[in-house]
Design an enzyme around this catalytic site. Sequence first.
Site, PDB file in Angstrom:
ATOM      1  N   SER A   1       0.800  -1.222   0.000  1.00 29.67           N
ATOM      2  CA  SER A   1       0.000   0.000   0.000  1.00 29.67           C
ATOM      3  C   SER A   1       0.831   1.270   0.000  1.00 29.67           C
ATOM      4  O   SER A   1       0.405   2.282  -0.550  1.00 29.67           O
ATOM      5  CB  SER A   1      -0.955  -0.002   1.194  1.00 29.67           C
TER       6      SER A   1
ATOM      7  N   HIS B   1      -4.967  -3.195  -3.256  1.00 28.30           N
ATOM      8  CA  HIS B   1      -4.539  -2.265  -4.314  1.00 28.30           C
ATOM      9  C   HIS B   1      -4.346  -2.918  -5.669  1.00 28.30           C
ATOM     10  O   HIS B   1      -4.019  -2.239  -6.642  1.00 28.30           O
ATOM     11  CB  HIS B   1      -3.255  -1.557  -3.881  1.00 28.30           C
TER      12      HIS B   1
ATOM     13  N   LYS C   1     -11.236   0.967  -2.711  1.00 25.11           N
ATOM     14  CA  LYS C   1     -10.150   1.474  -3.562  1.00 25.11           C
ATOM     15  C   LYS C   1     -10.614   1.495  -5.022  1.00 25.11           C
ATOM     16  O   LYS C   1     -11.465   2.303  -5.354  1.00 25.11           O
ATOM     17  CB  LYS C   1      -8.883   0.669  -3.316  1.00 25.11           C
TER      18      LYS C   1
HETATM   19  C1  LIG Z   1      -7.039   0.207   2.710  1.00 24.38           C
HETATM   20  C2  LIG Z   1      -6.448  -1.088   3.088  1.00 24.38           C
HETATM   21  C3  LIG Z   1      -7.078  -1.924   4.004  1.00 24.38           C
HETATM   22  C4  LIG Z   1      -8.276  -1.481   4.798  1.00 24.38           C
HETATM   23  O1  LIG Z   1      -9.428  -1.480   4.028  1.00 24.38           O
HETATM   24  P1  LIG Z   1     -10.658  -0.609   4.526  1.00 24.38           P
HETATM   25  O2  LIG Z   1     -11.822  -1.142   3.773  1.00 24.38           O
HETATM   26  O3  LIG Z   1     -10.312   0.795   4.171  1.00 24.38           O
HETATM   27  O4  LIG Z   1     -10.774  -0.807   6.001  1.00 24.38           O
HETATM   28  C5  LIG Z   1      -6.546  -3.179   4.221  1.00 24.38           C
HETATM   29  N1  LIG Z   1      -5.429  -3.572   3.596  1.00 24.38           N
HETATM   30  C6  LIG Z   1      -4.759  -2.777   2.731  1.00 24.38           C
HETATM   31  C7  LIG Z   1      -3.518  -3.278   2.080  1.00 24.38           C
HETATM   32  C8  LIG Z   1      -5.256  -1.504   2.461  1.00 24.38           C
HETATM   33  O5  LIG Z   1      -4.592  -0.712   1.645  1.00 24.38           O
END
Ligand SMILES: *Cc1c(COP(=O)(O)O)cnc(C)c1O
Length: 392
Positions: free
Chosen positions: A183, A211, A242
């Site tokens: 991330s 991602h 995302k």
């Molecule tokens: C954003 C993210 C999460 C968390 O997801 P949410 O739905 O925002 O709680 C988990 N793992 C990774 C790698 C992320 O980038």
Amino acid sequence: MAPAKHGAFDLSSALDQRHAQQRYRQRATQQIACGREAVVDGKKYLNFCSNDYLGLANHPDVAAAFAQASADFGVGSGASHLVCGHSHYHHQLEEQLADFCQTERALLFSTGYMANFGIITALLDKQDAVFEDRLNHASLIDGGLASGARFRRYLHADASSLQEQLKISTARRKLVVTDGIFSMDGDVAPLKDLMSLCEKHDAWLMVDDAHGFGVVGEQGRGVASLVTPAERPQIIVGTLGKAFGTFGAFVAGSEALIETLIQFSRSYIYTTALPPAVAAASLKSLEILRAADDRREHLRQLVSKFREGAQQIGLQLMPSESPIQPIVIGGDGDALALSHSLKDSGFLISAIRPPTVPEGSARLRVTLSAAHSLADVDALLVALSRAHAAKK
Ligand SMILES: *Cc1c(COP(=O)(O)O)cnc(C)c1O
């Protein structure tokens, strides 16, 4: 009444310290929908820090699906999935996500944080061991720590470091956990190598591809679709906030895995189901995302344009081909100053500082989106070049 200045709840000293370290976090209040541009305090910016990689967060068809479902089905789900909150929208989305991931089943969670936390804690206890990449997302780390399993971190994307740890483990269950696309760095986990180690040492692999989904692989099927079916991880997590542009998360895997989570995962069981309209919006967004080769191709062009331009300016890039293109600065104050100077030039890019990233690796996390144009990237490069020259 004045707050107490002393004692165990003297909160101000930790806050003051965070300020002094240049690590104080502040929220920018957004005045328009997530997209190419942002408006904050009445001023317009080009937005280069969202995770809306395909530009679907404000897609008219996704918003229309949400509006239609909320007109038909209201807003609140009313209860948890196991009581009476599981709607036909949720169910259909799970079926479509399983089809998308080419797994037996998929299960929705309310957030990615809760999915990661709830999966690891449901599968492991103190007889077990969890092996995590040291740059894993906080939710994976927190789940591993809370599970009570023996907790090990291996060097970033380093299969031989993992092997050393797996080799000597005598745990009942061994779970290897990694981000798919990292991330904060944008690089890809070495899935093939991790999976072959897991096979050799009777471990399972869990990949959080928050991602990668929507961005890489055929139809945007994520990093797990880039390896052969035999090399696929047993547990795949995706988030809907995302590239999907909506909200929520899912886990994809075997029938037995999903049933285990429904029975035992506390962050699945003890929480209200997502609003059904969010599931309806995600169904529409999944349909658009699978067919969005044009957006993925445009995104790839933006990424390569950015990388070429940034290298010409002499910026320090990371080995990332994803839309996450961090520029590592080092010091917290320097990263913050660069973020502020870009803001003055009309670009919104947040400075990511410890503890989100390791000490001494504060960075600007530039993210590209299919909503950007090639000219937007040019404009960003001009601003970065000026800021870089000013620093020298
Ligand atoms: C954003 C993210 C999460 C968390 O997801 P949410 O739905 O925002 O709680 C988990 N793992 C990774 C790698 C992320 O980038």
